[in-house]
Design a protein around this motif. Structure first.
Motif, PDB file in Angstrom:
ATOM      1  N   LEU A 116     -10.294 -29.233  20.489  1.00  0.00           N
ATOM      2  CA  LEU A 116      -9.578 -30.041  19.500  1.00  0.00           C
ATOM      3  C   LEU A 116     -10.505 -31.071  18.874  1.00  0.00           C
ATOM      4  O   LEU A 116     -10.420 -31.349  17.661  1.00  0.00           O
ATOM      5  CB  LEU A 116      -8.379 -30.716  20.165  1.00  0.00           C
ATOM      6  CG  LEU A 116      -7.313 -31.308  19.238  1.00  0.00           C
ATOM      7  CD1 LEU A 116      -6.839 -30.296  18.208  1.00  0.00           C
ATOM      8  CD2 LEU A 116      -6.127 -31.821  20.062  1.00  0.00           C
ATOM      9  N   ASN A 117     -11.410 -31.626  19.652  1.00  0.00           N
ATOM     10  CA  ASN A 117     -12.397 -32.559  19.103  1.00  0.00           C
ATOM     11  C   ASN A 117     -13.294 -31.850  18.089  1.00  0.00           C
ATOM     12  O   ASN A 117     -13.615 -32.409  17.024  1.00  0.00           O
ATOM     13  CB  ASN A 117     -13.242 -33.154  20.233  1.00  0.00           C
ATOM     14  CG  ASN A 117     -14.245 -34.188  19.731  1.00  0.00           C
ATOM     15  OD1 ASN A 117     -13.914 -35.065  18.947  1.00  0.00           O
ATOM     16  ND2 ASN A 117     -15.485 -34.070  20.164  1.00  0.00           N
ATOM     17  N   ALA A 118     -13.709 -30.616  18.387  1.00  0.00           N
ATOM     18  CA  ALA A 118     -14.533 -29.854  17.444  1.00  0.00           C
ATOM     19  C   ALA A 118     -13.749 -29.548  16.170  1.00  0.00           C
ATOM     20  O   ALA A 118     -14.292 -29.647  15.057  1.00  0.00           O
ATOM     21  CB  ALA A 118     -15.012 -28.561  18.107  1.00  0.00           C
ATOM     22  N   CYS A 119     -12.490 -29.188  16.306  1.00  0.00           N
ATOM     23  CA  CYS A 119     -11.659 -28.910  15.127  1.00  0.00           C
ATOM     24  C   CYS A 119     -11.492 -30.155  14.257  1.00  0.00           C
ATOM     25  O   CYS A 119     -11.383 -30.061  13.025  1.00  0.00           O
ATOM     26  CB  CYS A 119     -10.285 -28.410  15.565  1.00  0.00           C
ATOM     27  SG  CYS A 119     -10.253 -26.771  16.310  1.00  0.00           S
ATOM     28  N   MET A 120     -11.487 -31.333  14.897  1.00  0.00           N
ATOM     29  CA  MET A 120     -11.272 -32.585  14.184  1.00  0.00           C
ATOM     30  C   MET A 120     -12.583 -33.269  13.795  1.00  0.00           C
ATOM     31  O   MET A 120     -12.571 -34.424  13.364  1.00  0.00           O
ATOM     32  CB  MET A 120     -10.450 -33.529  15.058  1.00  0.00           C
ATOM     33  CG  MET A 120      -8.997 -33.118  15.229  1.00  0.00           C
ATOM     34  SD  MET A 120      -8.039 -33.282  13.706  1.00  0.00           S
ATOM     35  CE  MET A 120      -8.041 -35.061  13.504  1.00  0.00           C
ATOM     36  N   ALA A 121     -13.697 -32.578  13.923  1.00  0.00           N
ATOM     37  CA  ALA A 121     -15.009 -33.195  13.694  1.00  0.00           C
ATOM     38  C   ALA A 121     -15.128 -33.816  12.305  1.00  0.00           C
ATOM     39  O   ALA A 121     -15.773 -34.865  12.133  1.00  0.00           O
ATOM     40  CB  ALA A 121     -16.110 -32.166  13.904  1.00  0.00           C
ATOM     41  N   ASP A 122     -14.533 -33.212  11.314  1.00  0.00           N
ATOM     42  CA  ASP A 122     -14.615 -33.732   9.942  1.00  0.00           C
ATOM     43  C   ASP A 122     -13.520 -34.757   9.626  1.00  0.00           C
ATOM     44  O   ASP A 122     -13.460 -35.266   8.510  1.00  0.00           O
ATOM     45  CB  ASP A 122     -14.509 -32.575   8.938  1.00  0.00           C
ATOM     46  CG  ASP A 122     -15.705 -31.639   8.995  1.00  0.00           C
ATOM     47  OD1 ASP A 122     -16.797 -32.097   9.379  1.00  0.00           O
ATOM     48  OD2 ASP A 122     -15.535 -30.449   8.658  1.00  0.00           O
ATOM     49  N   GLY A 124     -12.557 -37.451  11.959  1.00  0.00           N
ATOM     50  CA  GLY A 124     -12.546 -38.578  12.883  1.00  0.00           C
ATOM     51  C   GLY A 124     -12.558 -38.202  14.347  1.00  0.00           C
ATOM     52  O   GLY A 124     -12.567 -39.079  15.218  1.00  0.00           O
ATOM     53  N   GLY A 125     -12.572 -36.894  14.671  1.00  0.00           N
ATOM     54  CA  GLY A 125     -12.665 -36.448  16.042  1.00  0.00           C
ATOM     55  C   GLY A 125     -11.381 -36.637  16.840  1.00  0.00           C
ATOM     56  O   GLY A 125     -10.366 -37.128  16.330  1.00  0.00           O
ATOM     57  N   PHE A 126     -11.430 -36.196  18.088  1.00  0.00           N
ATOM     58  CA  PHE A 126     -10.279 -36.332  18.983  1.00  0.00           C
ATOM     59  C   PHE A 126     -10.770 -36.756  20.353  1.00  0.00           C
ATOM     60  O   PHE A 126     -11.729 -36.194  20.891  1.00  0.00           O
ATOM     61  CB  PHE A 126      -9.502 -35.013  19.111  1.00  0.00           C
ATOM     62  CG  PHE A 126      -8.324 -35.110  20.040  1.00  0.00           C
ATOM     63  CD1 PHE A 126      -7.085 -35.500  19.557  1.00  0.00           C
ATOM     64  CD2 PHE A 126      -8.457 -34.831  21.398  1.00  0.00           C
ATOM     65  CE1 PHE A 126      -5.993 -35.627  20.425  1.00  0.00           C
ATOM     66  CE2 PHE A 126      -7.382 -34.950  22.263  1.00  0.00           C
ATOM     67  CZ  PHE A 126      -6.146 -35.345  21.773  1.00  0.00           C
ATOM     68  N   ASP A 127     -10.108 -37.751  20.940  1.00  0.00           N
ATOM     69  CA  ASP A 127     -10.454 -38.277  22.256  1.00  0.00           C
ATOM     70  C   ASP A 127      -9.151 -38.538  23.002  1.00  0.00           C
ATOM     71  O   ASP A 127      -8.268 -39.236  22.486  1.00  0.00           O
ATOM     72  CB  ASP A 127     -11.255 -39.573  22.103  1.00  0.00           C
ATOM     73  CG  ASP A 127     -11.496 -40.279  23.421  1.00  0.00           C
ATOM     74  OD1 ASP A 127     -12.456 -39.922  24.116  1.00  0.00           O
ATOM     75  OD2 ASP A 127     -10.713 -41.195  23.745  1.00  0.00           O
ATOM     76  N   HIS A 128      -9.012 -37.974  24.201  1.00  0.00           N
ATOM     77  CA  HIS A 128      -7.713 -38.081  24.884  1.00  0.00           C
ATOM     78  C   HIS A 128      -7.375 -39.519  25.248  1.00  0.00           C
ATOM     79  O   HIS A 128      -6.199 -39.891  25.272  1.00  0.00           O
ATOM     80  CB  HIS A 128      -7.673 -37.174  26.121  1.00  0.00           C
ATOM     81  CG  HIS A 128      -8.246 -37.769  27.368  1.00  0.00           C
ATOM     82  ND1 HIS A 128      -9.559 -37.598  27.756  1.00  0.00           N
ATOM     83  CD2 HIS A 128      -7.677 -38.552  28.333  1.00  0.00           C
ATOM     84  CE1 HIS A 128      -9.771 -38.218  28.888  1.00  0.00           C
ATOM     85  NE2 HIS A 128      -8.656 -38.817  29.267  1.00  0.00           N
TER      86      HIS A 128
END
Length: 394
Positions: A116-122, A124-128
């Motif tokens: 999910l972090n890779a998918c959101m790279a463009d 702002g990213g994802f951090d649990h």
């Protein structure tokens, strides 16, 4: 009657009556402190209930006795309360941070988070960890007067930085949810958190080291002889075998975990007492300004704990059996994100309405919210609804 292991409240403990308060003012109740109410709000939240069907290491259908994200959280709470009680800290605040620490975890453990972090790279990213803050400040919509759970400042602070200060990150690299919330509430991102939040963080380490080891042994990923060469654990195994030479393996596994937790908790209590005495802290804000973690392991036990983590990484988290399942699970998350982004009509109606008319970045963030809130089985059901073939994750 005094509680065994408890001690009087120390001067550097957090105090509910001195809380910096809530973003939206609410009446207080004499029967429960603000910290106790925060813990209760988390327990009654939808996000907390969903942890029952989110992976810790093994996907839910691999066995009924393996930890889930919920049982892991409850074990963290138990360890955190034990340490807080022994140190004379506020147990309710330690519990609140422990209860909330994994609320933002997506399905399929860290594999789901990485994808999910890779998918959101463009976008702002994802951090649990940041997503946990987003859950309690925005996504839980239960109360008529506000979004989120309206927790007190100390709870938000503990959720955001129980692992340490964040403002040392280069400008623009703060996780999206934290950067957004910082515009509404100053959580002293530059400082260390309260002692109670630090207790929750080290309780997380203790719980997943001991209980992931337990699950790995019971799953047959490694054996007792492989663990016998590790510091702390090797000595514990030798002690048990000397005391109980005919002990069966199931009881041996439980006894190892029980004794290891005791050793780790007692070391944290002793070392924290040494550090706080050396630092001369006299208030909760003194802990925040101390410039380093005051809750921790002694150097010797820290090395042993590092060795345990070093063992579990290749023997469990990267074990071919686990890695194969997690690779397939990651593909489920990736497929869902791409499908929802390409076709918002694929979203359920209530989520479709929340992305209508939004920018691409805002749409991606809401889709990430939707996926992060999914349980393992819901994600698999969604994948089966939208795609012709879905991995069995076995």
């Amino acid at each position: 009657m005094a509680v065994a292991g408890a001690r009087p409240r120390v001067p550097w403990a957090s105090r509910a009556e001195e809380s910096r308060g809530r973003l939206v003012a609410e009446p207080e109740y004499p029967s429960r402190s603000t910290f106790r109410r925060d813990a209760d709000r988390i327990i009654h939240s939808s996000a907390f209930r969903r942890l029952a069907h989110k992976t810790q290491v093994f996907v839910y259908h691999e066995g009924d006795h393996y930890r889930t994200r919920l049982t892991h959280t409850l074990e963290v709470v138990q360890v955190a309360r034990s340490i807080a009680r022994a140190l004379g800290l506020d147990e309710d605040l330690a519990e609140t941070v422990a209860l909330a620490h994994d609320l933002g975890h997506p399905p399929f453990a860290h594999a789901g988070e990485r994808v999910l972090n890779a998918c959101m790279a463009d976008y702002g990213g994802f951090d649990h960890n940041a997503q946990s803050l987003r859950v309690v400040t925005r996504l839980e919509n239960r109360y008529p007067a506000f979004d989120g759970l309206n927790l007190v400042w100390e709870s938000h602070e503990g959720i955001v930085k129980h692992n340490g200060p964040l403002a040392v990150a280069p400008a623009g690299l703060l996780p999206h949810a934290i950067a957004t919330h910082a515009a509404r509430q100053d959580l002293w991102l530059w400082s260390w958190p309260s002692a109670e939040a630090q207790v929750a963080a080290i309780a997380d380490d203790i719980a997943y080291n001991v209980h992931d080891m337990d699950d790995g042994l019971r799953a047959g990923l490694f054996g007792l002889d492989e663990l016998a060469g590790l510091p702390l654990i090797g000595a514990i195994i030798a002690e048990i075998r000397a005391q109980w030479p005919d002990i069966g393996e199931p009881r041996m596994i439980h006894e190892i975990g029980r004794r290891l937790i005791t050793v780790l908790i007692e070391d944290v209590v002793t070392e924290t007492g040494r550090r706080t005495g050396e630092a001369g802290v006299g208030s909760a804000d003194d802990v925040r300004r101390a410039g380093r973690a005051l809750v921790g392991f002694s150097p010797e036990v820290a090395q042993a704990e590092k060795a345990i983590k070093g063992f579990l990484f290749p023997h469990m988290y990267r074990h071919p059996r686990v890695a194969r399942v997690m690779e397939d699970a990651g593909e489920v998350v990736r497929d869902l994100f791409r499908r929802y982004m390409a076709d918002t009509e694929a979203l359920p109606a209530e989520w479709r309405a929340t992305v209508a008319g939004r920018t691409e970045e805002a749409r991606a963030r809401r889709i990430a919210d939707f996926i992060a809130g999914q349980t393992d089985r819901y994600a698999l059901a969604e994948h089966a609804r939208l795609f012709d073939s879905t991995p069995e994750l076995r």
